[in-house]
Structure formats: structure tokens, C-alpha cells
Design a protein around this motif. Structure first.
Motif, PDB file in Angstrom:
ATOM      1  N   ASN A   1     -10.185   9.519  -6.649  1.00 40.04           N
ATOM      2  CA  ASN A   1      -9.258  10.510  -6.126  1.00 40.04           C
ATOM      3  C   ASN A   1      -9.355  10.515  -4.604  1.00 40.04           C
ATOM      4  O   ASN A   1     -10.321  10.029  -4.030  1.00 40.04           O
ATOM      5  CB  ASN A   1      -9.602  11.900  -6.663  1.00 40.04           C
ATOM      6  CG  ASN A   1      -9.451  11.967  -8.166  1.00 40.04           C
ATOM      7  OD1 ASN A   1      -8.472  11.474  -8.723  1.00 40.04           O
ATOM      8  ND2 ASN A   1     -10.433  12.578  -8.831  1.00 40.04           N
ATOM      9  N   LYS A   2      -8.366  11.118  -3.982  1.00 35.91           N
ATOM     10  CA  LYS A   2      -8.368  11.172  -2.527  1.00 35.91           C
ATOM     11  C   LYS A   2      -9.623  11.868  -1.994  1.00 35.91           C
ATOM     12  O   LYS A   2     -10.184  11.472  -0.977  1.00 35.91           O
ATOM     13  CB  LYS A   2      -7.115  11.893  -2.035  1.00 35.91           C
ATOM     14  CG  LYS A   2      -6.950  11.843  -0.528  1.00 35.91           C
ATOM     15  CD  LYS A   2      -5.637  12.477  -0.091  1.00 35.91           C
ATOM     16  CE  LYS A   2      -5.508  12.410   1.432  1.00 35.91           C
ATOM     17  NZ  LYS A   2      -4.236  13.020   1.893  1.00 35.91           N
ATOM     18  N   ARG A   3     -10.086  12.862  -2.755  1.00 35.92           N
ATOM     19  CA  ARG A   3     -11.262  13.612  -2.280  1.00 35.92           C
ATOM     20  C   ARG A   3     -12.548  12.772  -2.367  1.00 35.92           C
ATOM     21  O   ARG A   3     -13.577  13.145  -1.817  1.00 35.92           O
ATOM     22  CB  ARG A   3     -11.436  14.906  -3.077  1.00 35.92           C
ATOM     23  CG  ARG A   3     -11.779  14.704  -4.536  1.00 35.92           C
ATOM     24  CD  ARG A   3     -12.050  16.038  -5.239  1.00 35.92           C
ATOM     25  NE  ARG A   3     -12.448  15.857  -6.624  1.00 35.92           N
ATOM     26  CZ  ARG A   3     -11.616  15.719  -7.641  1.00 35.92           C
ATOM     27  NH1 ARG A   3     -10.297  15.750  -7.413  1.00 35.92           N
ATOM     28  NH2 ARG A   3     -12.057  15.538  -8.871  1.00 35.92           N
ATOM     29  N   ASP A   4     -12.478  11.645  -3.093  1.00 38.63           N
ATOM     30  CA  ASP A   4     -13.659  10.803  -3.234  1.00 38.63           C
ATOM     31  C   ASP A   4     -13.776   9.746  -2.139  1.00 38.63           C
ATOM     32  O   ASP A   4     -14.773   9.025  -2.075  1.00 38.63           O
ATOM     33  CB  ASP A   4     -13.652  10.084  -4.592  1.00 38.63           C
ATOM     34  CG  ASP A   4     -13.692  11.058  -5.757  1.00 38.63           C
ATOM     35  OD1 ASP A   4     -14.267  12.150  -5.567  1.00 38.63           O
ATOM     36  OD2 ASP A   4     -13.163  10.724  -6.834  1.00 38.63           O
ATOM     37  N   LEU A   5     -12.764   9.634  -1.279  1.00 40.16           N
ATOM     38  CA  LEU A   5     -12.813   8.646  -0.211  1.00 40.16           C
ATOM     39  C   LEU A   5     -13.968   8.955   0.735  1.00 40.16           C
ATOM     40  O   LEU A   5     -14.263  10.129   1.011  1.00 40.16           O
ATOM     41  CB  LEU A   5     -11.486   8.648   0.563  1.00 40.16           C
ATOM     42  CG  LEU A   5     -10.249   8.209  -0.249  1.00 40.16           C
ATOM     43  CD1 LEU A   5      -8.978   8.456   0.554  1.00 40.16           C
ATOM     44  CD2 LEU A   5     -10.367   6.746  -0.658  1.00 40.16           C
TER      45      LEU A   5
ATOM     46  N   GLY B   1      -1.284   1.318   6.931  1.00 43.19           N
ATOM     47  CA  GLY B   1      -0.322   1.300   5.841  1.00 43.19           C
ATOM     48  C   GLY B   1       0.681   2.428   5.978  1.00 43.19           C
ATOM     49  O   GLY B   1       0.646   3.214   6.943  1.00 43.19           O
ATOM     50  N   ASP B   2       1.561   2.557   5.010  1.00 40.91           N
ATOM     51  CA  ASP B   2       2.616   3.587   5.051  1.00 40.91           C
ATOM     52  C   ASP B   2       2.035   5.001   5.046  1.00 40.91           C
ATOM     53  O   ASP B   2       2.669   5.940   5.552  1.00 40.91           O
ATOM     54  CB  ASP B   2       3.562   3.419   3.864  1.00 40.91           C
ATOM     55  CG  ASP B   2       4.342   2.118   3.942  1.00 40.91           C
ATOM     56  OD1 ASP B   2       4.477   1.578   5.061  1.00 40.91           O
ATOM     57  OD2 ASP B   2       4.808   1.646   2.875  1.00 40.91           O
ATOM     58  N   ASP B   3       0.828   5.168   4.456  1.00 40.59           N
ATOM     59  CA  ASP B   3       0.235   6.507   4.381  1.00 40.59           C
ATOM     60  C   ASP B   3      -0.556   6.871   5.636  1.00 40.59           C
ATOM     61  O   ASP B   3      -1.175   7.941   5.706  1.00 40.59           O
ATOM     62  CB  ASP B   3      -0.667   6.624   3.144  1.00 40.59           C
ATOM     63  CG  ASP B   3      -1.805   5.608   3.146  1.00 40.59           C
ATOM     64  OD1 ASP B   3      -1.876   4.783   4.099  1.00 40.59           O
ATOM     65  OD2 ASP B   3      -2.627   5.631   2.208  1.00 40.59           O
ATOM     66  N   GLY B   4      -0.569   5.992   6.632  1.00 43.22           N
ATOM     67  CA  GLY B   4      -1.292   6.279   7.878  1.00 43.22           C
ATOM     68  C   GLY B   4      -2.737   5.873   7.879  1.00 43.22           C
ATOM     69  O   GLY B   4      -3.413   5.975   8.912  1.00 43.22           O
ATOM     70  N   ARG B   5      -3.243   5.426   6.729  1.00 44.16           N
ATOM     71  CA  ARG B   5      -4.638   4.973   6.671  1.00 44.16           C
ATOM     72  C   ARG B   5      -4.706   3.508   7.086  1.00 44.16           C
ATOM     73  O   ARG B   5      -3.764   2.734   6.927  1.00 44.16           O
ATOM     74  CB  ARG B   5      -5.224   5.138   5.268  1.00 44.16           C
ATOM     75  CG  ARG B   5      -5.296   6.575   4.790  1.00 44.16           C
ATOM     76  CD  ARG B   5      -5.898   6.684   3.401  1.00 44.16           C
ATOM     77  NE  ARG B   5      -7.337   6.463   3.410  1.00 44.16           N
ATOM     78  CZ  ARG B   5      -7.948   5.408   2.885  1.00 44.16           C
ATOM     79  NH1 ARG B   5      -7.239   4.447   2.302  1.00 44.16           N
ATOM     80  NH2 ARG B   5      -9.258   5.305   2.918  1.00 44.16           N
ATOM     81  N   ALA B   6      -5.868   3.102   7.609  1.00 40.71           N
ATOM     82  CA  ALA B   6      -6.061   1.706   7.993  1.00 40.71           C
ATOM     83  C   ALA B   6      -6.131   0.826   6.753  1.00 40.71           C
ATOM     84  O   ALA B   6      -6.752   1.201   5.745  1.00 40.71           O
ATOM     85  CB  ALA B   6      -7.344   1.562   8.806  1.00 40.71           C
ATOM     86  N   VAL B   7      -5.484  -0.330   6.837  1.00 38.12           N
ATOM     87  CA  VAL B   7      -5.557  -1.308   5.740  1.00 38.12           C
ATOM     88  C   VAL B   7      -6.170  -2.616   6.227  1.00 38.12           C
ATOM     89  O   VAL B   7      -6.438  -3.524   5.431  1.00 38.12           O
ATOM     90  CB  VAL B   7      -4.163  -1.571   5.125  1.00 38.12           C
ATOM     91  CG1 VAL B   7      -3.630  -0.324   4.466  1.00 38.12           C
ATOM     92  CG2 VAL B   7      -3.184  -2.096   6.182  1.00 38.12           C
ATOM     93  N   GLY B   8      -6.366  -2.728   7.524  1.00 37.49           N
ATOM     94  CA  GLY B   8      -6.950  -3.949   8.048  1.00 37.49           C
ATOM     95  C   GLY B   8      -7.271  -3.828   9.519  1.00 37.49           C
ATOM     96  O   GLY B   8      -6.806  -2.904  10.206  1.00 37.49           O
TER      97      GLY B   8
END
Length: 653
Positions: free
Chosen positions: A306-310, A375-382
Motif C-alpha cells: 500500500n502507499k503507506r508501506d512505501l 513518473g505521472d504520479d510525481g514519484r521518481a522512477v529513475g
């Protein structure tokens, strides 16, 4: 054809090169029968291990004790004596023996023979033995009534409290966190710094008494600087650097899964972060970055979360923690470490880099970060990186080498700064504090500084600075002028103190009876034939007679370093300490640079029988041999065959 192992271990070393069969200056360099004016004197110098130690430990001294050469005072075991000598400079032998990158070993003259002495392994043995045997620090001899405020309960603050108590001053430690230890506790994983060993060394300091703790108290927020100035005789700022620096690349700022190495390790060490992500990229190259990638490999990730587990949710928020049950479903993480510099120039110790590779970390050296890809959600993907080269001291990307490293979490371990909220008046503009050579805060009487808040460096550096700061504080509260610091500013062996300890102190000098010191050769009120240059000179390898030392491989500490397949969930301590026998055998490899180690070469090779052993009842470390100048003809053979460089042909110059 390769050189055989047998040939490699049969050392051949000569003081003089081929063709050196004639003295350049006959009059000055060699005796003429018995008319030479040069005779041997015994000259104490600082060994390079100690000269390279930021804490200034008397390393040669405690190695001599472990090997059985320097004898403890009556009623004390050698184990306790080694502990006392070691902790004169550094109250954390168990910790430093485990985590210090050991610049002392880089400086060790034994490297010119085959390999350095395992100094940190012997130090760990000393610390662990002290804990097992329950050794305590001696209580202060006096109580001065002075009270010193120490802001910060990390290595520098705790070392300062220890040194202040030894001088009889009371201390109050103001610590923003709920536990003492600073970077020991929050910056280094428990499998490198076992918490029971850390707590034992901290409690030993607190047991000295008159060390008050103000936990969970941030100076500048919960208590004002003005209040400290009113309530205490001096203030030591030892707040460390708890704020990590971000990557100076587009896309970093404000991206949730881009975090600092300091925050990452703090979340892990507080027990809040139980898992990480599938793909972790850490930018660094120093010891902190090695800890980050090693922890990430041990934690692993869970496939569905879940998002809270990140991980960033617990890294950014000190009140949230992962559910321990998550660890049961953890799988291995793909972890990459990038460094601007080639592997051989990374600031992390070679040993730690080797272990990280063995544990399955991918190391990309000679590359620099260019941009965080989102990515589209604003989080880093690379993380986009490129090969780099140094131009005018700055890393510059090599055109055409850009590529993207997939990443679910990007960690920056490229430096740290101070957390100076409420203390902005002390900020030097770089998130740090200034200090002078006495570790005083400039133009602020009664304020002193030590540790990473001056400049982030090694734990041993912070501890060494705390010692000098306490010397300055002691002079300040006693209204004394600051003494000039010696060129080689370390904890020196003191022959007079050793003679006093062995009950061999010189007789009292009585002016009325003895009158004049000049010309005496046998008076009992003076230490003859000895010169102490340790405060000014470090002895290099070319002053030793290296041909004396045979090939002796280092006694390696046993280690339990997990493989890439075993690392997940592996939180056992990696290093396994020495036995008594191992510690003694490794200490015997010390070449005792700059101090006699009683080899008898000078006695055996003297053609005039001028060099002789001191009577056993009068002998102690540094006083093993003497010279009869009525017999000495100045032939310099004793100096040539002295392995440690302790004998110099200088008397009479």
C-alpha cells in the motif's frame, strides 16, 4: 615468470644502496679512532600510526602493553592496563575498533615490510574485554565546582563529558533525541555497532557521576542560548550534522521518494523502516553510502504494498513505522551505488566496498547524477547518470554516456549539514559552525565547538576535537592563557610519568646541595641520555632498520559477511573479535617506531661494550639500555642496527 611465494616472503632490505661504500663527508659522518664528538642518545618520536590518528591515541603504547613488553603497575592486569592507556584519548575502544576506517593503519610503517598492524582489531579486543570484565573509569580526583553545558550527546559530546569529568568539572548534556549516541546510534547500523556494546561504553561514562542529562531538549527551541550562558561556566557545541544534503540535479527537490542517507539510516536505526523498495539507487561513495546500500540489501522489499508501506513514508515522518510482519514477505532488493570517483579513490574504506560487493550491491564508479526522472504520479522512477571526468576540480558529464538507472527510491549520501533551527546566529552560511585552533567559537567567550558541526568527518576526528576543546574549556574556566598546542598534537608517552608509575622517579633536585645542572652524567635527580621529540616529530620508515623484521602475516579478524544469496534479513554482527592469543600475536607485529622495544641489537653489536642493559631493578619502558661514554668511540653501529630508530648519533652536537 612470476615470483614465487617463498621468494616474496624472504625479505631483503639494506640501509645502503649499491655503491654507497664511501662517506660523503668523512669528518662529520664517521669516527676517527676515539676522537669522535658524536655519541648515541635515545630519542623518542611519535609513531606514524599515532600521528595519523585524529583522536591522538597512544597506539604504540597500548600495543606494547598487549604484547607484554610494557608492564602494568602492581596489582593491575595487562588487559586493564591496555584499556586505561587506550581510553586516555578515546573512551570508545569497542566502538572504534569496529567502525573506524583506521587512518592509523594507512600510516603504519609496517606497510613498508608487508602489511599494516591490525590496530582496530586489537582496539576492539581491548574494548570488548573491558566490558566483559566490568572495567570502570576512575572517578575524578577533584571537584572543581564548574558546570559545563554540552549541546549534543553524540561521540563528541560524550567524549567531552568524559574528559571534563576527568578534570573534575560537572557536565550537563542537552540532547534533542531520546537516546544518547548520535551517529553511533542513528547513523550506523546495529550489525556494525551492536547496541549492547554501545550502551556499555556510554554507561561507563555516565557512571563517572555529575553528568546530568536533558533528553528530548533542543537548544534554541526548548531552551535559549541566553539561559545556558547564565546557568553554566562554558558551553560546548557538539550538535553534529543530522541534516543530509540533496542531489543538486533537476527533479530532486520535493520528490517524495528522493531522500538523504542520514534520514534513511535514522529511520532504519530507530526501528521504523522494516522494508525498502525493489530498486534502490544511492549516490555517494563514502562510508554513509556503504551503510545505506548494505541496509537496503538486508531489508529487501515486498512485491505488493500500500502507499503507506512505501519507505519514504517512514523516512519523512518520525511517527510512522512499518509493521514488523512485513519482513516475513520480504524479497531481495536490487541496489546500486554510484560514485563520482573511481573505486580506488572512493572515500569509503576498501574493506567496506569489498563487503558491499560480496553482499550483492552493484557499484558504478566514475559516474555522476544528471537528472531525476519522474513518473505521472510525481514519484521518481529513475536516475539519469553519465560518465564523468574532473575539469578544474568539478565533475563534468561525458557527452553521449547518459543512461537511466531504474529506481523506486533514490538516496543521496553526498554530505551533511547541521540542524540549526533557533541557532541561526551561529550558522556560518554553510549550515556549520566556525571555530579557531583552540576549538573556541570566534568572538563569543565561553563558547566552544567540536565534531561534525565544524566539518563532517570521522567519528575519531570528533572525539579528538572534543579532547582539545575540553583542554581549552579547562583553561577558560580557570582563567588561564591558552597553551600553545604542540606541532604533533596527540597523547604522548611520558617517560617521567612511567618512571613515577614504576616507582623509579628521579630524586628531588635540591638547589642548595646540587647547585648546577650542567655537566652532570650520573646525578640521580636527572633522566640522562634521553630526548623527547615526540611533540614535534613523527618518525618515518627510513629512520628504522627494516631489515630486522621478518615477514609476519597479519592476524585477520574472523568475519561473517553474507553472500548476495544470504544477505536478506542478515543482521548479525559481521566482525568476530580476537581471542587473547590473537590479540597478543597481532600486537607483536608492531615495530615500536620511535621507542625501544628491547631487541638487544645495540648491546650485541657494540664493538666497545659501551652499550649496556640498565639494571633490571631500574629498567622500564624507554629505559632499557644506556651508554658508557667513557667506552663509546662514536662508531654509530648501534644507531645503524636499531630497528625502531630510537638511537640517534646526536649527543655532543
Amino acid at each position: 615468470m612470476a615470483t614465487s611465494t617463498d621468494e616474496m616472503t624472504n625479505l631483503s632490505w639494506r640501509r645502503f644502496e649499491d655503491g654507497d661504500n664511501v662517506w660523503d663527508n668523512l669528518t662529520e659522518q664517521i669516527f676517527v679512532q676515539d676522537t669522535s664528538h658524536k655519541c648515541p642518545t635515545y630519542v623518542h618520536k611519535t609513531p606514524p600510526c599515532q600521528g595519523s590518528c585524529p583522536s591522538g591515541e597512544d597506539i604504540r603504547g597500548w600495543l606494547q602493553i598487549v604484547r607484554g613488553l610494557e608492564q602494568p603497575p602492581e596489582g593491575m592486569t595487562w588487559q586493564e592496563y591496555a584499556f586505561r592507556r587506550s581510553t586516555d584519548a578515546n573512551p570508545f575502544p569497542s566502538m572504534m575498533g569496529r567502525v573506524c576506517p583506521a587512518p592509523c593503519q594507512d600510516g603504519c610503517n609496517r606497510n613498508e615490510v608487508e602489511d599494516f598492524v591490525g590496530i582496530n582489531a586489537v582496539e576492539q579486543f581491548i574494548g570488548d574485554t573491558a566490558t566483559a570484565n566490568g572495567y570502570k573509569f576512575e572517578p575524578a580526583a577533584v571537584d572543581t565546582g564548574k558546570r559545563i553545558a554540552i549541546v549534543g550527546g553524540g561521540p563528541a559530546g560524550l567524549a567531552a563529558a568524559y574528559q571534563l569529568r576527568r578534570k573534575g568539572h560537572a557536565a550537563t548534556i542537552f540532547e534533542a533525541f531520546n537516546e544518547l549516541g548520535g551517529m553511533f546510534r542513528y547513523g550506523i547500523p546495529g550489525y556494525r555497532v551492536p547496541r549492547d556494546a554501545l550502551d556499555a561504553e556510554i554507561n561507563r561514562i555516565l557512571d563517572m557521576g555529575q553528568i546530568e542529562l536533558k533528553m528530548g531538549t533542543k537548544v534554541g527551541v526548548d531552551v535559549t542560548v541566553e539561559q545556558l550562558e547564565q546557568d553554566y561556566d562554558a558551553i560546548l557545541w557538539a550538535i553534529g550534522c543530522q541534516s543530509g544534503r540533496g542531489l543538486p540535479v533537476p527533479g530532486w527537490e520535493g520528490t517524495s521518494n528522493c531522500v538523504s542517507g542520514v534520514a534513511f539510516l535514522k529511520a532504519f536505526n530507530e526501528g521504523r523502516m522494516k522494508i525498502t523498495t525493489d530498486k534502490v539507487v544511492c549516490v555517494g561513495g563514502g562510508d554513509t553510502s556503504i551503510d545505506v546500500v548494505s541496509v537496503a540489501r538486508r531489508l529487501g522489499h515486498i512485491t505488493k504494498s500500500n502507499k503507506r508501506d512505501l519507505p519514504e513514508t517512514v523516512i519523512h515522518d518520525g511517527y510512522v513505522a512499518h509493521d514488523t510482519a512485513m519482513t516475513a514477505a520480504a524479497e531481495g532488493a536490487d541496489v546500486t551505488l554510484t560514485s563520482l570517483f573511481p573505486r580506488e579513490k572512493m572515500t569509503a574504506s576498501e574493506h567496506e566496498v569489498h563487503d558491499a560487493l560480496h553482499e550483492g550491491v552493484t557499484v558504478l564508479d566514475g559516474v555522476m547524477p544528471v537528472e531525476v526522472i519522474k513518473g505521472d504520479d510525481g514519484r521518481a522512477v529513475g536516475l539519469k547518470v553519465a560518465d564523468c571526468e574532473m575539469k578544474d576540480g568539478r565533475p563534468t558529464p561525458v557527452e553521449g554516456t547518459e543512461r537511466v538507472l531504474d529506481a523506486d527510491l533514490i538516496v543521496a549520501a553526498i554530505g551533511q549539514g547541521g540542524e540549526l533551527t533557533g541557532l541561526e546566529e551561529f550558522d556560518n552560511g554553510r549550515g556549520l559552525m566556525n571555530s579557531d585552533k583552540f576549538y573556541q567559537y570566534p568572538d563569543r567567550p565561553g563558547h566552544f565547538v567540536a565534531g561534525d558541526i565544524i566539518r563532517p568527518h570521522l567519528l575519531t576526528t570528533a572525539i579528538g576535537q572534543a579532547w582539545i576543546a575540553v583542554e581549552s574549556i579547562n583553561e577558560y574556566v580557570n582563567k588561564e592563557e591558552h597553551k600553545r598546542r604542540p606541532k604533533v598534537d596527540v597523547h604522548h608517552f611520558d617517560l617521567l610519568a612511567k618512571l613515577n608509575e614504576a616507582k623509579l622517579a628521579p630524586e628531588e633536585f635540591k638547589v642548595d646541595e646540587d647547585s648546577d645542572l650542567r655537566g652532570t652524567a650520573d646525578a640521580k635527580y636527572a633522566i640522562h641520555n634521553y630526548e623527547d621529540r615526540s611533540s614535534a616529530e613523527v618518525i618515518p620508515h627510513d629512520e628504522l632498520f627494516l631489515g630486522h623484521f621478518k615477514y609476519e602475516p597479519r592476524v585477520l579478524r574472523k568475519e561473517e559477511v553474507p553472500s548476495a544469496e544470504e544477505v536478506l534479513g542478515h543482521f548479525k554482527e559481521r566482525v568476530i573479535g580476537y581471542s587473547d592469543e590473537d590479540a597478543v600475536n597481532e600486537a607483536k607485529r608492531c615495530m615500536s617506531c620511535g621507542m625501544c622495544f628491547e631487541c638487544d641489537n645495540c648491546v650485541i653489536y657494540c664493538p666497545q661494550d659501551a652499550v649496556f642493559r640498565v639494571n633490571k631493578s631500574e629498567s622500564t619502558t624507554g629505559r632499557y639500555v644506556d651508554t658508557d661514554y667513557d667506552k663509546c668511540i662514536g662508531c654509530h653501529i648501534c644507531a645503524d642496527v636499531c630497528p625502531t630508530g630510537y638511537i640517534k648519533m646526536g649527543l655532543g652536537e
